[in-house]
Design an enzyme around this catalytic site. Structure first.
Site, PDB file in Angstrom:
ATOM      1  N   ASN A   1      -8.398  -1.097   5.842  1.00 20.03           N
ATOM      2  CA  ASN A   1      -7.911  -1.797   6.896  1.00 20.03           C
ATOM      3  C   ASN A   1      -6.447  -1.834   7.124  1.00 20.03           C
ATOM      4  OD1 ASN A   1      -8.763  -3.950   9.044  1.00 20.03           O
ATOM      5  ND2 ASN A   1      -7.150  -4.900   7.776  1.00 20.03           N
TER       6      ASN A   1
ATOM      7  N   ILE B   1      -8.012  -5.267  20.437  1.00 19.66           N
ATOM      8  CA  ILE B   1      -8.784  -6.268  19.594  1.00 19.66           C
ATOM      9  C   ILE B   1      -7.938  -7.420  19.664  1.00 19.66           C
ATOM     10  CG2 ILE B   1      -9.887  -7.029  17.629  1.00 19.66           C
ATOM     11  CD1 ILE B   1     -11.409  -4.653  18.941  1.00 19.66           C
TER      12      ILE B   1
ATOM     13  N   ALA C   1      -0.968  10.243  15.621  1.00 13.13           N
ATOM     14  CA  ALA C   1      -1.265  11.457  14.598  1.00 13.13           C
ATOM     15  C   ALA C   1      -1.912  10.865  13.398  1.00 13.13           C
ATOM     16  CB  ALA C   1       0.072  12.133  14.526  1.00 13.13           C
ATOM     17  N   SER C   2      -1.401   9.705  13.120  1.00  6.16           N
ATOM     18  CA  SER C   2      -2.051   9.300  11.568  1.00  6.16           C
ATOM     19  C   SER C   2      -3.340   8.741  11.909  1.00  6.16           C
ATOM     20  CB  SER C   2      -1.105   7.976  11.323  1.00  6.16           C
ATOM     21  OG  SER C   2      -1.343   6.809  12.211  1.00  6.16           O
ATOM     22  N   LYS C   3      -3.714   8.303  13.050  1.00 11.28           N
ATOM     23  CA  LYS C   3      -5.053   8.018  13.286  1.00 11.28           C
ATOM     24  C   LYS C   3      -6.109   8.931  13.250  1.00 11.28           C
ATOM     25  CE  LYS C   3      -4.656   3.580  12.626  1.00 11.28           C
ATOM     26  NZ  LYS C   3      -5.285   2.923  11.363  1.00 11.28           N
TER      27      LYS C   3
ATOM     28  N   TYR D   1       1.670   7.000  15.192  1.00 12.35           N
ATOM     29  CA  TYR D   1       0.420   6.123  15.040  1.00 12.35           C
ATOM     30  C   TYR D   1      -0.955   6.949  15.588  1.00 12.35           C
ATOM     31  CZ  TYR D   1      -3.107   2.237  15.632  1.00 12.35           C
ATOM     32  OH  TYR D   1      -4.141   1.499  15.521  1.00 12.35           O
TER      33      TYR D   1
ATOM     34  N   SER E   1      -8.799   4.145  14.631  1.00 14.56           N
ATOM     35  CA  SER E   1      -8.506   3.596  16.043  1.00 14.56           C
ATOM     36  C   SER E   1      -9.185   4.446  17.078  1.00 14.56           C
ATOM     37  CB  SER E   1      -7.018   3.384  16.124  1.00 14.56           C
ATOM     38  OG  SER E   1      -6.631   3.328  17.315  1.00 14.56           O
TER      39      SER E   1
ATOM     40  N   VAL F   1       0.893  -1.189   0.179  1.00 14.18           N
ATOM     41  CA  VAL F   1      -0.069  -0.035   0.138  1.00 14.18           C
ATOM     42  C   VAL F   1       1.044   1.140   0.033  1.00 14.18           C
ATOM     43  CG1 VAL F   1      -2.221  -1.151   0.954  1.00 14.18           C
ATOM     44  CG2 VAL F   1      -0.507  -0.007   2.492  1.00 14.18           C
TER      45      VAL F   1
END
Length: 246
Positions: free
Chosen positions: A90, A189, A158-160, A156, A143, A64
């Site tokens: 995803n 999860i 910041a990206s979410k 993580y 998230s 990706v």
């Protein structure tokens, strides 16, 4: 008849974890699933499992972070099935709660390229097709780190947060053209990849006092991708056992 009967769905990162659970559940609900993942053997195994259960699937190896791979994924799907009804963005990676001062430029760029830039590029590749057809459905996997911040996980988190904002932008601009866009914000999860880590992690900060399961996220994804959620648009739905309400 399943809730996704005769739909064509692309799911990235679908060779394992939540993506695999989503792929299997979507196929169970009648969708033909394009299982896209860097792990080609894993993707093929998921398709074999789908077909063994009477469903239909296509495995495509995709990095990706490479736009050419994403373009090929979309063009192959259209060439094979003539349409794309659903995209589940995803694919994502975690930074192991790395705080900002410990995050390298390379780590920051990699996490943003996979967690956010890929969603931007995939959306821009499928939106013209969906707009032309006057219908389509995009579900982005964000998230709870896109809703709240913790002591670690600078890149993580910041990206979410970016995924949440980008989802709202897409919904605001393109829903009037027939495309529905929502996001899911999973908490912790349980998957085969997290099983070992979660053995020593407490659940007392989660009101339901347990971790979530990948199939529960998959069931929510089906709901958002189906006609059951027709009036939901630009929503970011937590599935976290109540963690973000505390």
């Amino acid at each position: 008849m399943g809730k996704l009967q005769d739909k064509i769905a692309i799911i990235t990162g679908a060779a394992s974890g939540m993506g695999k659970a989503e792929a299997l559940k979507f196929a169970e609900e009648g969708a033909t699933v394009v299982v896209a993942d860097l792990n080609k053997e894993g993707a093929e195994e998921v398709v074999q499992q789908i077909e063994a259960n009477g469903g239909k699937g296509l495995a495509i190896q995709v990095d990706v972070t490479k736009k050419s791979d994403l373009e090929e994924m979309v063009s192959k799907t259209i060439a094979e099935y003539k349409q794309i009804d659903i995209v589940i963005n995803n694919a994502g990676i975690f930074d192991k709660y790395t705080a900002s001062l410990d995050t390298t430029d390379e780590q920051w760029d990699l996490i943003f390229n996979i967690n956010l830039k890929a969603i931007f590029q995939i959306s821009n590749l499928v939106l013209p097709h969906m707009i032309e057809r006057g219908k389509g459905n995009i579900v982005n996997i964000a998230s709870i780190a896109g809703l709240v911040a913790q002591m670690g996980g600078a890149a993580y988190t910041a990206s979410k947060h970016g995924v949440v904002g980008y989802t709202k932008h897409l919904a605001a601009v393109y829903s009037s053209k027939g495309v529905k866009i929502n996001a899911i914000a999973p908490g912790t999860i349980r998957t085969p990849l997290t099983e070992e880590m979660l053995k020593t992690r407490p659940t007392n900060k989660i009101p339901l006092d347990r971790f979530g399961n990948d199939y529960e996220v998959a069931e929510l994804a089906v709901f958002l991708a189906s006609d059951d959620s027709q009036f939901m648009n630009g929503a970011v739905v937590p599935i976290d056992g109540g963690y973000t309400i505390v």
